[in-house]
Each structure stands twice: as C-alpha cells, then as structure tokens.
Design an enzyme around this catalytic site. Structure first.
Site, PDB file in Angstrom:
ATOM      1  N   HIS A 249       0.800  -1.216   0.000  1.00 12.40           N
ATOM      2  CA  HIS A 249       0.000   0.000   0.000  1.00 12.40           C
ATOM      3  C   HIS A 249       0.844   1.283   0.000  1.00 12.40           C
ATOM      4  CE1 HIS A 249      -3.705  -2.212   0.311  1.00 12.40           C
ATOM      5  NE2 HIS A 249      -3.304  -2.827   1.398  1.00 12.40           N
TER       6      HIS A 249
ATOM      7  N   ARG B 252       7.070  -6.063   3.012  1.00 16.39           N
ATOM      8  CA  ARG B 252       5.847  -6.619   2.441  1.00 16.39           C
ATOM      9  C   ARG B 252       5.795  -6.236   0.967  1.00 16.39           C
ATOM     10  NH1 ARG B 252      -0.390  -5.712   4.426  1.00 16.39           N
ATOM     11  NH2 ARG B 252       0.031  -3.516   3.919  1.00 16.39           N
TER      12      ARG B 252
ATOM     13  N   ASP C  28      17.851 -10.371  -2.989  1.00 14.19           N
ATOM     14  CA  ASP C  28      19.215 -10.020  -3.383  1.00 14.19           C
ATOM     15  C   ASP C  28      19.619  -8.634  -2.883  1.00 14.19           C
ATOM     16  OD1 ASP C  28      19.594 -12.438  -4.584  1.00 14.19           O
ATOM     17  OD2 ASP C  28      19.452 -11.714  -6.645  1.00 14.19           O
TER      18      ASP C  28
ATOM     19  N   GLU D   1      -5.861 -13.234   5.231  1.00 10.81           N
ATOM     20  CA  GLU D   1      -6.786 -12.113   5.385  1.00 10.81           C
ATOM     21  C   GLU D   1      -8.090 -12.313   4.615  1.00 10.81           C
ATOM     22  OE1 GLU D   1      -4.658  -8.610   4.092  1.00 10.81           O
ATOM     23  OE2 GLU D   1      -3.366  -9.799   2.807  1.00 10.81           O
TER      24      GLU D   1
ATOM     25  N   ASP E 225      -8.779  -6.575   6.052  1.00  8.60           N
ATOM     26  CA  ASP E 225      -9.241  -7.310   4.873  1.00  8.60           C
ATOM     27  C   ASP E 225     -10.117  -8.491   5.262  1.00  8.60           C
ATOM     28  OD1 ASP E 225      -8.129  -6.264   2.207  1.00  8.60           O
ATOM     29  OD2 ASP E 225      -6.388  -6.166   3.504  1.00  8.60           O
TER      30      ASP E 225
END
Length: 267
Positions: free
Chosen positions: A48, A73, A87, A152, A178
C-alpha cells in the site's frame, strides 16, 4: 563467513514477543528516523506504500543501521519480485493475500535456492552477499530467510492448517481489516465476529507450532491481540502517526494549551 543472522527469525523461534511498526511513507530518510524509536521490527510496506524495488532497497539499508529488523511486504508474491528483494538484502518477507497451500508452497520455493527452491543464483551482484564478500552465502542463506504469509480472507482461514504445516513457513500474519471486509464487516476490524475468527486462527497457528502475527492501529485491540497470543505485532504506522501528531500540534496551539514538549536543539 555465513549469511547474516536473522535476529527476528531467531526471536520468534524462541517465543520472544516482537513489537513493530508499519513504515509506509516510502522515504529512506523517514524510515531511518522511525528506526531510532526502539521497535523490534519495522514493516516496509510495498503493498500500500508507493514503493518500488530500488526504493524498498534504500529503506532496508536505512533501517539496517539500527537495532530494528526490516521486514518487507511485497505487493504480491511474484517469484521475480521475491528474487530481487532478497538479493537487495531483505531476509524477512511478508506476503499478502495467501489463500491456498499451493500458493504458500510456491512462496517457499521462491525464497530457497535449488535444489529446495527456485531462487536465482545471482546474489554475488547484490547486497545480500555483501557483493560476494560472504563466501558461503549460498550455502547458508536459506536458513536465515524468514517467510511470513498473510491470511486475510475466509479462503485463507479455511486453508490455514495446510499452510501452517508447511516447512518453510515461519509465521502466519492475520490481516484484520481485509478479513473483516471479506466477512461482510467492511471498516470494522474490531467486530466481535472478526475477533472470534482471529482467536480461532491464533489457536490453530499455535497448534501448528508457528508464530502468530497481527497489526492494529488501536491500542485496546493490540492489548487484546497480545492476550490472545500474538507473537509479533505492529501497533501503528508512520503515516497515521504523522497525521495525528501534526493535527494535534496545531489544535493544541490554537486552543492556547501549554506545550509539555522539550525544546529541540536549534529551534
């Protein structure tokens, strides 16, 4: 020299509660400021927050200088995206909207090197191996990667036992907002039916021997989730804290209230 120790993974394996905060301003400078606040972990939000891989990488670097552990995330659990962010030096990933054991299995394979997974062998080009200065990074990296999947939806709850049973899944993170929307309670993450579902999920996750995570902006909810057994939890976001603090400062001044804050040097 082995891959760097993942302090967050070690802590949740040892049942040491980890307190965190969301970082969504998409600014390395802001992430560095928040990193000095003493939280055990910070979630750099690519779902988000308006982030891309280079910007996420810069924030990982900013947080890595502190005692807070950076968790990333990603917006989705795409293998190519996981490859790139690992990486850059990320060791702990939170993947949103996981709803099936097949999806979770693919994520486990994405974070592991062959023959146990499909992670591309190219860390010599990235920060993860200190640009190839960690000689045995390839042999030791898998053990230090921490994979957390976000449950969620009702579909995710239905598949929870199968997902939690997978080797390579270190924690399951419940997304109350959610989940509430999927259950028909949009905007009501504290609805009794949602709380009951979270309590049940926590019990099943614990039974599987995995760590239980959650996030809330309500301290009352946070205390409840802790009582229900949350092993790691975020209790706010840099965005909402900035909004509330700036609004309160203005309101306090206009109300004529006396500030209790200590003066900042130079101002």
């Amino acid at each position: 020299m082995p891959a760097p120790k993942n302090t967050f993974k070690a802590a949740i394996r040892e049942d040491r509660f980890q307190l965190g905060l969301w970082v969504a301003l998409a600014s390395p400078y802001a992430a560095e400021i928040v990193a000095g606040s003493g939280y055990d972990w910070l979630l750099i939000d690519g779902e988000h927050g308006p982030n891309d891989i280079p910007l996420l990488s810069s924030q990982i670097q900013a947080v890595a200088r502190s005692a807070s552990h950076p968790i990333v995330r990603l917006p989705v659990g795409e293998t190519w995206m996981i490859k790139q962010i690992l990486d850059t030096g990320a060791q702990t990933l939170l993947i949103p909207m996981v709803e099936s054991v097949e999806q979770a299995q693919a994520l486990v394979r994405a974070v592991r090197y062959p023959p146990h997974g499909v992670r591309g062998v190219g860390a010599a080009l990235g920060r993860a191996s200190q640009f190839s200065r960690i000689g045995d990074y390839l042999e030791t990296a898998n053990e230090e990667i921490c994979l957390i999947v976000q449950i969620e939806s009702r579909a995710g709850l239905a598949a929870l036992e199968e997902i939690a049973a997978l080797d390579g899944i270190d924690g399951l993170f419940i997304g109350p907002s959610d989940l509430a929307a999927d259950m028909g309670h949009l905007g009501q993450p504290g609805h009794p039916a949602v709380t009951a579902a979270i309590k049940d999920a926590f019990g099943r996750i614990r039974k599987a021997g995995k760590a239980r995570g959650i996030m809330t902006l309500s301290l009352d909810q946070a205390r409840l989730y802790r009582e229900l057994g949350a092993d790691f939890m975020a209790i706010g976001t840099d965005v909402t804290l900035l909004v509330s603090a700036t609004a309160k400062l203005r309101e306090d001044f206009l109300a004529g209230g006396e500030s209790k804050a200590k003066p900042v040097a130079g101002y």
